[in-house]
Design a protein around this motif. Structure first.
Motif, PDB file in Angstrom:
ATOM      1  N   ARG A 104       0.814  -1.212   0.000  1.00  0.00           N
ATOM      2  CA  ARG A 104       0.000   0.000   0.000  1.00  0.00           C
ATOM      3  C   ARG A 104       0.848   1.263   0.000  1.00  0.00           C
ATOM      4  NH1 ARG A 104      -5.228  -1.318   0.852  1.00  0.00           N
ATOM      5  NH2 ARG A 104      -5.644  -3.385   1.733  1.00  0.00           N
ATOM      6  N   ALA A 105       2.151   1.112  -0.147  1.00  0.00           N
ATOM      7  CA  ALA A 105       3.033   2.267  -0.098  1.00  0.00           C
ATOM      8  C   ALA A 105       2.747   3.216  -1.246  1.00  0.00           C
ATOM      9  CB  ALA A 105       4.490   1.822  -0.145  1.00  0.00           C
ATOM     10  N   THR A 106       2.942   4.498  -0.993  1.00  0.00           N
ATOM     11  CA  THR A 106       2.799   5.496  -2.048  1.00  0.00           C
ATOM     12  C   THR A 106       4.036   5.443  -2.941  1.00  0.00           C
ATOM     13  OG1 THR A 106       1.513   6.938  -0.608  1.00  0.00           O
ATOM     14  CG2 THR A 106       2.552   7.953  -2.533  1.00  0.00           C
ATOM     15  N   PRO A 107       3.858   5.170  -4.213  1.00  0.00           N
ATOM     16  CA  PRO A 107       5.027   5.111  -5.107  1.00  0.00           C
ATOM     17  C   PRO A 107       5.729   6.463  -5.197  1.00  0.00           C
ATOM     18  CG  PRO A 107       3.097   4.095  -6.117  1.00  0.00           C
ATOM     19  CD  PRO A 107       2.623   4.814  -4.916  1.00  0.00           C
ATOM     20  N   SER A 108       7.038   6.416  -5.316  1.00  0.00           N
ATOM     21  CA  SER A 108       7.817   7.638  -5.383  1.00  0.00           C
ATOM     22  C   SER A 108       7.625   8.351  -6.724  1.00  0.00           C
ATOM     23  CB  SER A 108       9.295   7.318  -5.198  1.00  0.00           C
ATOM     24  OG  SER A 108      10.085   8.479  -5.382  1.00  0.00           O
ATOM     25  N   ARG A 109       7.701   9.662  -6.688  1.00  0.00           N
ATOM     26  CA  ARG A 109       7.666  10.465  -7.911  1.00  0.00           C
ATOM     27  C   ARG A 109       9.074  10.793  -8.393  1.00  0.00           C
ATOM     28  NH1 ARG A 109       2.244  13.533  -8.314  1.00  0.00           N
ATOM     29  NH2 ARG A 109       0.948  12.314  -6.898  1.00  0.00           N
ATOM     30  N   ASP A 110      10.061  10.301  -7.692  1.00  0.00           N
ATOM     31  CA  ASP A 110      11.455  10.501  -8.056  1.00  0.00           C
ATOM     32  C   ASP A 110      11.879   9.378  -9.001  1.00  0.00           C
ATOM     33  OD1 ASP A 110      14.545  10.799  -6.111  1.00  0.00           O
ATOM     34  OD2 ASP A 110      14.177  10.738  -8.265  1.00  0.00           O
ATOM     35  N   PRO A 111      12.313   9.693 -10.208  1.00  0.00           N
ATOM     36  CA  PRO A 111      12.698   8.634 -11.141  1.00  0.00           C
ATOM     37  C   PRO A 111      13.828   7.753 -10.606  1.00  0.00           C
ATOM     38  CG  PRO A 111      13.418  10.780 -11.952  1.00  0.00           C
ATOM     39  CD  PRO A 111      12.497  11.030 -10.807  1.00  0.00           C
ATOM     40  N   GLU A 112      14.669   8.308  -9.739  1.00  0.00           N
ATOM     41  CA  GLU A 112      15.780   7.522  -9.210  1.00  0.00           C
ATOM     42  C   GLU A 112      15.314   6.404  -8.277  1.00  0.00           C
ATOM     43  OE1 GLU A 112      18.861   7.832 -10.271  1.00  0.00           O
ATOM     44  OE2 GLU A 112      18.207   9.464 -11.580  1.00  0.00           O
ATOM     45  N   ALA A 113      14.072   6.482  -7.829  1.00  0.00           N
ATOM     46  CA  ALA A 113      13.555   5.468  -6.903  1.00  0.00           C
ATOM     47  C   ALA A 113      13.055   4.219  -7.614  1.00  0.00           C
ATOM     48  CB  ALA A 113      12.439   6.061  -6.057  1.00  0.00           C
ATOM     49  N   TRP A 114      12.955   4.270  -8.932  1.00  0.00           N
ATOM     50  CA  TRP A 114      12.397   3.142  -9.696  1.00  0.00           C
ATOM     51  C   TRP A 114      13.525   2.307 -10.285  1.00  0.00           C
ATOM     52  CZ3 TRP A 114       7.113   2.249  -9.985  1.00  0.00           C
ATOM     53  CH2 TRP A 114       6.310   3.259  -9.428  1.00  0.00           C
ATOM     54  N   ARG A 115      13.474   1.013 -10.003  1.00  0.00           N
ATOM     55  CA  ARG A 115      14.570   0.134 -10.386  1.00  0.00           C
ATOM     56  C   ARG A 115      14.508  -0.287 -11.845  1.00  0.00           C
ATOM     57  NH1 ARG A 115      16.002  -5.719  -7.502  1.00  0.00           N
ATOM     58  NH2 ARG A 115      17.810  -6.206  -8.812  1.00  0.00           N
ATOM     59  N   TYR A 116      13.317  -0.616 -12.322  1.00  0.00           N
ATOM     60  CA  TYR A 116      13.188  -1.181 -13.662  1.00  0.00           C
ATOM     61  C   TYR A 116      12.514  -0.189 -14.605  1.00  0.00           C
ATOM     62  CZ  TYR A 116      14.117  -5.542 -11.193  1.00  0.00           C
ATOM     63  OH  TYR A 116      14.676  -6.525 -10.422  1.00  0.00           O
ATOM     64  N   TRP A 117      13.069  -0.078 -15.810  1.00  0.00           N
ATOM     65  CA  TRP A 117      12.564   0.836 -16.828  1.00  0.00           C
ATOM     66  C   TRP A 117      12.419   0.099 -18.153  1.00  0.00           C
ATOM     67  CZ3 TRP A 117      11.944   6.323 -16.403  1.00  0.00           C
ATOM     68  CH2 TRP A 117      12.187   6.824 -15.121  1.00  0.00           C
ATOM     69  N   GLY A 118      11.355   0.437 -18.875  1.00  0.00           N
ATOM     70  CA  GLY A 118      11.222  -0.051 -20.230  1.00  0.00           C
ATOM     71  C   GLY A 118      12.063   0.786 -21.174  1.00  0.00           C
ATOM     72  N   GLN A 119      12.019   0.429 -22.441  1.00  0.00           N
ATOM     73  CA  GLN A 119      12.835   1.123 -23.433  1.00  0.00           C
ATOM     74  C   GLN A 119      12.203   2.434 -23.895  1.00  0.00           C
ATOM     75  OE1 GLN A 119      10.807  -1.302 -24.171  1.00  0.00           O
ATOM     76  NE2 GLN A 119       9.704  -0.607 -25.989  1.00  0.00           N
ATOM     77  N   GLY A 120      10.941   2.617 -23.596  1.00  0.00           N
ATOM     78  CA  GLY A 120      10.242   3.845 -23.942  1.00  0.00           C
ATOM     79  C   GLY A 120       9.452   3.716 -25.231  1.00  0.00           C
ATOM     80  N   THR A 121       8.381   4.462 -25.312  1.00  0.00           N
ATOM     81  CA  THR A 121       7.564   4.518 -26.521  1.00  0.00           C
ATOM     82  C   THR A 121       7.248   5.986 -26.801  1.00  0.00           C
ATOM     83  OG1 THR A 121       5.569   3.657 -27.609  1.00  0.00           O
ATOM     84  CG2 THR A 121       5.358   4.201 -25.272  1.00  0.00           C
ATOM     85  N   GLN A 122       7.384   6.361 -28.075  1.00  0.00           N
ATOM     86  CA  GLN A 122       7.231   7.761 -28.458  1.00  0.00           C
ATOM     87  C   GLN A 122       5.761   8.129 -28.613  1.00  0.00           C
ATOM     88  OE1 GLN A 122       9.779  10.249 -29.161  1.00  0.00           O
ATOM     89  NE2 GLN A 122       7.940  11.532 -29.077  1.00  0.00           N
ATOM     90  N   VAL A 123       5.389   9.232 -28.002  1.00  0.00           N
ATOM     91  CA  VAL A 123       4.060   9.809 -28.185  1.00  0.00           C
ATOM     92  C   VAL A 123       4.249  11.199 -28.781  1.00  0.00           C
ATOM     93  CG1 VAL A 123       2.019  10.709 -27.023  1.00  0.00           C
ATOM     94  CG2 VAL A 123       2.998   8.509 -26.311  1.00  0.00           C
ATOM     95  N   THR A 124       3.628  11.435 -29.928  1.00  0.00           N
ATOM     96  CA  THR A 124       3.700  12.732 -30.589  1.00  0.00           C
ATOM     97  C   THR A 124       2.296  13.310 -30.693  1.00  0.00           C
ATOM     98  OG1 THR A 124       5.621  12.027 -31.880  1.00  0.00           O
ATOM     99  CG2 THR A 124       4.422  13.981 -32.653  1.00  0.00           C
ATOM    100  N   VAL A 125       2.125  14.532 -30.219  1.00  0.00           N
ATOM    101  CA  VAL A 125       0.825  15.182 -30.245  1.00  0.00           C
ATOM    102  C   VAL A 125       0.935  16.414 -31.138  1.00  0.00           C
ATOM    103  CG1 VAL A 125      -1.052  16.154 -28.887  1.00  0.00           C
ATOM    104  CG2 VAL A 125       0.430  14.392 -27.881  1.00  0.00           C
ATOM    105  N   SER A 126       0.242  16.377 -32.266  1.00  0.00           N
ATOM    106  CA  SER A 126       0.314  17.485 -33.213  1.00  0.00           C
ATOM    107  C   SER A 126      -0.749  18.528 -32.891  1.00  0.00           C
ATOM    108  CB  SER A 126       0.133  16.971 -34.637  1.00  0.00           C
ATOM    109  OG  SER A 126      -1.134  16.353 -34.782  1.00  0.00           O
ATOM    110  N   SER A 127      -0.399  19.775 -33.112  1.00  0.00           N
ATOM    111  CA  SER A 127      -1.339  20.862 -32.804  1.00  0.00           C
ATOM    112  C   SER A 127      -2.160  21.244 -34.022  1.00  0.00           C
ATOM    113  CB  SER A 127      -0.569  22.079 -32.316  1.00  0.00           C
ATOM    114  OG  SER A 127       0.395  22.470 -33.267  1.00  0.00           O
TER     115      SER A 127
END
Length: 127
Positions: A104-127
């Protein structure tokens, strides 16, 4: 070792919607929190949303009411439904996972607190 794989990024017009998905494989820690960060060339990694093992959700103020995070324990997945997207929200979105002190812990908002990361996915929002 845990692997996180994101999908669902793409190009959308301002005001549109996208749904990001992330699957964890390997040996996810029990009671892990999961979440999403994003990064642009101009900004450091910033917290977007997270969900703890118990299912409590957390959002950065600017996305609350438009984004929804959810998870499926059986499938080891976490999704991020993004509605009414804004051009400034175009970024690489990263799925994250970490075991915090309790289910039930509140997850940290600090990126350094997260051990595992995905490779990322690009999101592009056109105006």
């Amino acid at each position: 070792q845990v692997q996180l794989v994101e999908s669902g990024g793409g190009v959308v017009q301002a005001g549109g919607s996208l749904r990001l998905s992330c699957t964890a494989s390997g040996r996810p820690d029990s009671a892990s929190g999961m979440g999403w960060f994003r990064r642009t060339p101009e900004k450091e990694r910033e917290f977007v949303a997270a969900i703890n093992w118990a299912g409590t959700t957390y959002y950065r103020d600017s996305v609350r009411g438009r984004f929804t995070i959810s998870r499926d324990h059986a499938k080891n997945t976490v999704d991020l439904q993004m509605n009414n997207l804004k051009p400034e929200e175009g970024a690489v979105y990263y799925c994250v996972m970490n075991r915090f002190c309790s289910m039930r812990a509140t997850p940290s908002r600090d990126p350094e607190a997260w051990r595992y990361w995905g490779q990322g996915t690009q999101v592009t929002v056109s105006s």
